[in-house]
Write an enzyme that holds these catalytic residues in place. Structure first.
Site, PDB file in Angstrom:
ATOM      1  N   LYS A   1      35.725  43.778  84.502  1.00 17.88           N
ATOM      2  CA  LYS A   1      35.757  42.512  85.239  1.00 17.88           C
ATOM      3  C   LYS A   1      34.469  41.729  84.950  1.00 17.88           C
ATOM      4  O   LYS A   1      33.383  42.298  84.959  1.00 17.88           O
ATOM      5  CB  LYS A   1      35.886  42.804  86.739  1.00 17.88           C
TER       6      LYS A   1
ATOM      7  N   SER B   1      40.789  38.814  93.505  1.00 18.91           N
ATOM      8  CA  SER B   1      40.166  38.104  92.416  1.00 18.91           C
ATOM      9  C   SER B   1      40.252  38.798  91.064  1.00 18.91           C
ATOM     10  O   SER B   1      40.151  38.156  90.033  1.00 18.91           O
ATOM     11  CB  SER B   1      38.695  37.883  92.746  1.00 18.91           C
TER      12      SER B   1
ATOM     13  N   SER C   1      40.212  42.617  96.386  1.00 25.59           N
ATOM     14  CA  SER C   1      40.272  42.131  95.004  1.00 25.59           C
ATOM     15  C   SER C   1      40.625  43.180  93.953  1.00 25.59           C
ATOM     16  O   SER C   1      40.881  42.842  92.806  1.00 25.59           O
ATOM     17  CB  SER C   1      38.958  41.459  94.622  1.00 25.59           C
TER      18      SER C   1
END
Lengths: 99, 501, 500
Positions: B80, B155, B179
């Site tokens: 990420k 996210s 997330s």
């Protein structure tokens, strides 16, 4: 009666150093008002005697020894700088003295 | 050899150990898959082709030299874009960090590298992890591989899309309010939020410091556990890191036994607002666990209803302060430096240009909540609610070993659906937020497809602090029982992506 | 700085108003590493060579507390008779400024590590008790160089260059409660307090306390109230007051400035003001508009500090004796009269004499140099004693040369002059200035012969039974030798020569 006015939003933008356009202010003020309406529900909870939790876990006294570890080189430190001069970060002129 | 991108990390590890394939071959296969599919999915913000192949070659060399390597050495991973990697662009999905190359590795990345895991690149995300759909990325949305017209969650939509699109067998996510777990639920994959402090935040670009937790994403429970073991453990660079041994997650994932386990269904997380297909799959999974020997009871957590408002005070408050450093002085974007504007004006102009709408909303909300005159009513009160939520958990864990709920009230929604309705967007995280506020471990495991839309449904498991192993125990039990029913993992039901060149 | 505010003469001001003061003193600790990261803290390093992701505030970096920073804070608290918190936290003070990397300062807010203390200061023989509100831990900022305008000034600069070496160096902020002492003593008490804090910090070893390097910095709050009134006036906060002398001058100036405004019916603005050492005035800084909303909240990247009582007591055991007891002991050890000791204290020379004596110098000699030659040089250059570039080691070296007969007091004064002017070591200065006593007997005898030949009348007097007259001959010899002779030696040789 909104819980936050357009003027208050403009003040927050100044505090947060965001140059909001008029359009954004128009858009954001009612949205924030709506969100504040949601979050204000926390005041429905009777919690006078309840201690606040700022850390999920009760740790304390986490400290390190007073020892040096290698630094970044000045080149690394300045590698992301939008502008640099004389091995320093070059920033626009500063108008006001420190708070 | 069959398609390397369809293998699990554990399988790839065995293939390398037996010499049937190399890390370079595996890495190249995944890079090819990214090239072929990422135009449609847009899971990656940056693909580090050269770096990944060099890392893979190094692992192969070390293996050939007889070096003893960890179980995931040579396996590729998607990172990420909120975690720093020395010299590799790191944007947190924001325009304000476009082109920034951090001069240091996050602790998670250090541990990945030390384990020989090959980092393919950086995955898309909502800007600064603020969002539940990855639509808030400054670089465009990620598409859900199950249905490209839908969001992959957020996210960490890029990480979950990458693994569900077979672009990588493993990914790293970060979970502040869901997330990792919500995207896992939306993409039919496994996503684990470890105990807060169980994984290091050093080098994780902070959203809300007291909530952020890095964790593993994978297609199987065992893969997630193997990755969990690599990244977890005490880090002296993070003052909030727990100085205790990592819970035995891999062992738990291999055992997958729920016989005698006491499971509590959270009464407050269901009912109105929950999609019927989601509830149906959830209750079937609960029944399945009962059949596997678990004792299931209903448990009430009365303060969970206040988790969302408390969260949307605590998070923006911390974020407004954490994001103050993005000021155009030391790194990142600088706008309006024309020699006339002073530093303060340049800060304002840069932050106006560099932050997206949701980031501005939350910074403003947090600035408001911390302002003098409002602190006690907002931030202070939210911290008290946090205590009450933690007490709900404590009481619940006196009766049961783990708590369960649907991971999300609905399945993946269409791109654009909730962009202009922040509150509807926030409600995605109703089930996941309480665990962030209390700091305990939680995970989402795939339990089937909703009847009405054929999209994946996630089963949410919450375990006490530092009992992350219980998550894997439940996840692995469900996974094997469901695989028996379905004749394979849920992911095998995902539609084939059209491959472009 | 063209407009100088009208001021009321200090006597007139104090006839009408009583000053109320408060001091905030920032002390840089002398830890090896910064407060929240392992970067070194050396002064004067090349720009941006002592930084890392943490103190540069790079995205993702996290702080970890320096244990010695906490230990020093506790020691300071104990030395100021404070209570030490059983549990305290760091907090973020949020405001934007380019030299502050994170745009928040990691500090302490309503939970300081030390609070409710006091210290006694002595001015002109009177003891004043100063109440200490708190001492808390925080971190320093970087340093900006303002380019393109008048030298180093922020106004008119085209841009600034920032060095973050200093960012993150541990600071302790010591805050007094309001200080109300007789108006005519106010400024002197403030100066004495800062001077005493310096001594205290040096004696417990937690800071180098180099005011010239900014390791002790003062902000002075001043307000006036009409004589006899109990209503507090509006206060100003004067920053940048960085020497003992300036503390006294800046407070006096603010009293006279505020008195002029109030007595003409005006109102005092609550504002930050800046002290200008060169012109001796304060000027208005920015008004505290958004800056007064710092949005403090507990620092979520750090966990609470809960110093165990065992730890606190073990630190208390390491502390030197209280200043007043210590002063009495030193006076006895040094054999100074009350008046002499008062001069030493008022001159801010206690710690320098202590350290000079530690190097083997007689107390009286140490006092002579610190209160004589060096105090005079400090006064002339408007500096504090500690900022002259002459330390106890140099004083001891010069005194050793005197004791060995290589210098006399007169020549030694010239050596100190050279030291203050940065001309090198005592040996280098002696060589360059040609300052050494002539110990060669034959050269002295020649000079004596010349003096006898040139002064037959004096010789006559001596021979006629007035040996005291020989003093004139010694003077002539010393003049001939341009002072570079040991007068005692000359007397001895002359007496032999004259047979007395």
């Amino acid at each position: 009666m909104p819980s936050i006015t357009r003027e208050e939003v403009a003040h927050l933008a100044r505090l947060a150093r965001i140059e909001l356009s008029d359009d954004e202010l128009d858009h954001l003020a009612p949205q924030l008002d709506q969100i504040i309406g949601l979050v204000a529900q926390v005041s429905d909870v009777a919690a006078e005697d309840i201690p606040p939790t700022s850390h999920a876990l009760p740790l304390s006294n986490v400290m390190r020894k007073d020892e040096n570890v290698p630094c970044l080189t000045p080149e690394q430190a300045l590698s992301g700088a939008p502008a640099a001069e004389d091995q320093r970060f070059r920033v626009p002129r500063i108008l006001s003295e420190e708070a | 050899m069959s398609d390397l991108t369809r293998k699990t990390a554990a399988e790839l590890s065995e293939l390398m150990a037996s010499g049937e394939t190399s890390s370079v071959e595996i890495t190249q296969a995944h890079l090819d898959r990214i090239t072929a599919t990422d135009t449609a999915v847009h899971a990656f913000l940056h693909v580090d082709t050269d770096g990944a192949l060099a890392q893979a070659a190094d692992v192969d060399k070390r293996r050939a030299a007889g070096e003893k390597l960890g179980p995931l050495a040579g396996v590729p991973l998607a990172l990420k874009d909120v975690l720093t990697q020395d010299g590799v662009p790191t944007t947190a999905g924001s325009r304000i960090l476009e082109g920034w190359k951090p001069p240091y590795d996050s602790t998670v990345v250090k541990r990945l590298k030390a384990a020989g895991i090959v980092i393919l690149g950086k995955t898309n995300m909502d800007e600064f992890a603020m969002g539940s759909s990855t639509e808030n990325s400054a670089y465009g949305p990620t598409h859900n591989p199950w249905d490209l017209a839908r969001i992959p969650g957020g996210s960490g939509g890029g990480s979950s899309a990458a693994i569900s699109a077979y672009q990588a067998p493993l990914a790293i996510g970060t979970d502040t309010g869901g997330s990792i777990r919500q995207p896992a639920a939306f993409t039919g994959t496994v996503g684990v939020k470890p105990t807060y402090g169980g994984t290091s935040r050093y080098g994780l670009i902070a959203l809300a410091s007291s909530l952020d937790t890095p964790g593993p994403c994978a297609r199987t429970t065992l893969d997630a556990a193997l990755l969990h073991e690599v990244i977890a453990g005490h880090d002296p660079m993070d003052s909030t890191s727990i100085d205790q041994p990592v819970p035995p997650v891999v062992e738990a994932a291999r055992r997958g036994d729920v016989n005698g386990l006491r499971i509590g269904v959270v009464k407050e997380l269901g009912g109105e607002g929950y999609q019927p297909g989601v509830e149906a799959r959830f209750h079937e999974a609960v029944e399945l666990l009962t059949k596997l020997g678990a004792e299931v009871v209903e448990v009430s957590c009365p303060h969970f209803q206040y988790a969302l408002p408390a969260y949307y005070l605590i998070l923006p408050s911390e974020a407004s302060s954490n994001l103050a450093k993005f000021d155009a002085m030391r790194f990142g974007l600088r706008v309006g430096d024309d020699g006339e504007n002073d530093a303060e004006q340049v800060m304002r102009l840069t932050r106006e240009a560099g932050f997206g709408a949701e980031v501005k909303r939350r910074i403003m909300l947090g600035t408001h909540a911390l302002s003098s005159g409002y602190y006690d009513a907002y931030y202070g009160q939210a911290q008290k609610v946090r205590t009450l939520i933690a007490r709900d958990f404590t009481r619940a864990y006196e009766q049961v070993d783990v708590l369960v709920s649907p991971a999300t009230p609905t399945t993946a929604f269409a791109i654009g659906d909730r962009v202009n309705d922040p509150i509807a967007m926030y409600k995605n995280d109703l089930c996941t937020i309480p665990s962030n506020l209390a700091g305990n471990a939680a995970a989402s495991f795939p339990v089937g497809l909703a009847d009405e839309d054929g999209l994946p449904v996630g089963f949410h498991v919450m375990a006490p602090v530092m009992r992350d192993d219980l998550l894997y125990q439940v996840g692995a039990a469900l996974e094997s029982a469901l695989a028996d029913q379905w004749g394979g993992v849920l992911m095998s039901k995902a539609p084939e992506l059209e491959v472009t060149r | 700085m063209t407009v100088v505010a009208d001021v009321l003469p200090i006597d007139d001001a104090l006839a009408q108003y009583d000053p109320v003061m408060g001091l905030e003193v920032h002390v840089e600790l002398n830890t090896k590493s910064k407060m929240f990261c392992g970067c070194p803290t050396e002064f004067g390093a090349e720009p941006n060579t002592q930084t890392c992701p943490v103190c540069l505030g790079l995205p993702g970096a996290l702080p970890v507390v320096n244990a010695v920073g906490v230990e020093s804070a506790i020691k300071i608290g104990l030395a100021l008779n404070c209570e030490i918190a059983e549990w305290c936290r760091f907090a973020r003070k949020n405001y934007f400024y380019p030299d502050m990397p994170k745009n928040f300062q990691t500090s302490q807010y309503d939970e300081p590590i030390a609070f409710n203390g006091w210290t006694d200061v002595v001015v002109d023989g009177e003891t004043y008790r100063i109440e200490i509100e708190r001492a808390h831990m925080e971190e320093d900022t970087g340093k900006s160089l303002h380019v393109g305008g008048a030298t180093g000034r922020i106004h008119g600069a085209s841009h600034s260059l920032v060095d973050y070496n200093r960012a993150g160096i541990p600071l302790i902020e010591i805050v007094t409660k309001t200080i109300e002492v007789p108006g005519e003593k106010a400024a002197a008490v403030a100066r004495a307090l800062v001077s005493q804090l310096r001594d205290l910090l040096l004696s417990i070893g937690v800071s180098d306390v180099r005011m010239d390097q900014g390791s002790l910095r003062c902000d002075a709050n001043v307000s006036l109230k009409p004589k006899g009134s109990t209503t507090l006036g509006t206060r100003t906060e004067t920053k940048n007051v960085n020497s003992f002398r300036s503390v006294e001058r800046a407070i006096t100036y603010e009293i006279t400035r505020q008195a002029a405004i109030l007595s003409s019916g005006g109102k005092i603005l609550q504002e930050t003001r800046h002290w200008h050492e060169d012109t001796g005035i304060t000027t208005s800084g920015r008004e505290k508009s958004d800056a007064d909303d710092y949005r403090y909240f507990p620092e979520p990247d750090l966990v609470p500090i809960a110093p165990s009582r065992e730890w606190v007591e073990s630190l208390r055991a390491t502390l030197p004796e209280a200043p007043s007891l210590r002063r009495a002991r030193l006076q006895t050890e040094w054999g100074f009269t009350d008046l002499e000791m008062r001069d030493v204290i008022n001159g801010g020379a206690v710690e320098y004499i202590v350290r000079t004596v530690e190097l083997g110098v007689d107390a009286a000699a140490a006092k002579k140099w610190w209160l004589g030659e060096l105090a005079r040089a400090a006064n002339e250059s408007g500096k504090d004693l500690g900022d002259l570039g002459v330390g106890p080691a140099e004083v001891a070296e010069v005194q050793k040369l005197v004791d060995e007969g290589a210098l006399n007091d007169k020549l030694a004064r010239q050596v100190f002059d050279g030291l203050v002017k940065g001309e090198g070591t005592p040996a280098e200065i002696m060589a360059a200035r040609g300052l050494a006593l002539v110990s060669d007997d034959s050269a002295l005898i020649e000079a004596i012969d010349r003096a006898i030949a040139a002064n037959p009348d004096v010789v006559e007097k001596v021979n006629s039974g007035k040996p005291a007259a020989a003093g004139a001959l010694i003077g002539a010899v010393m003049k001939d030798m341009r002072g570079q002779a040991d007068a005692a030696k000359v007397r001895e040789l002359l007496n032999t020569k004259l047979g007395i």
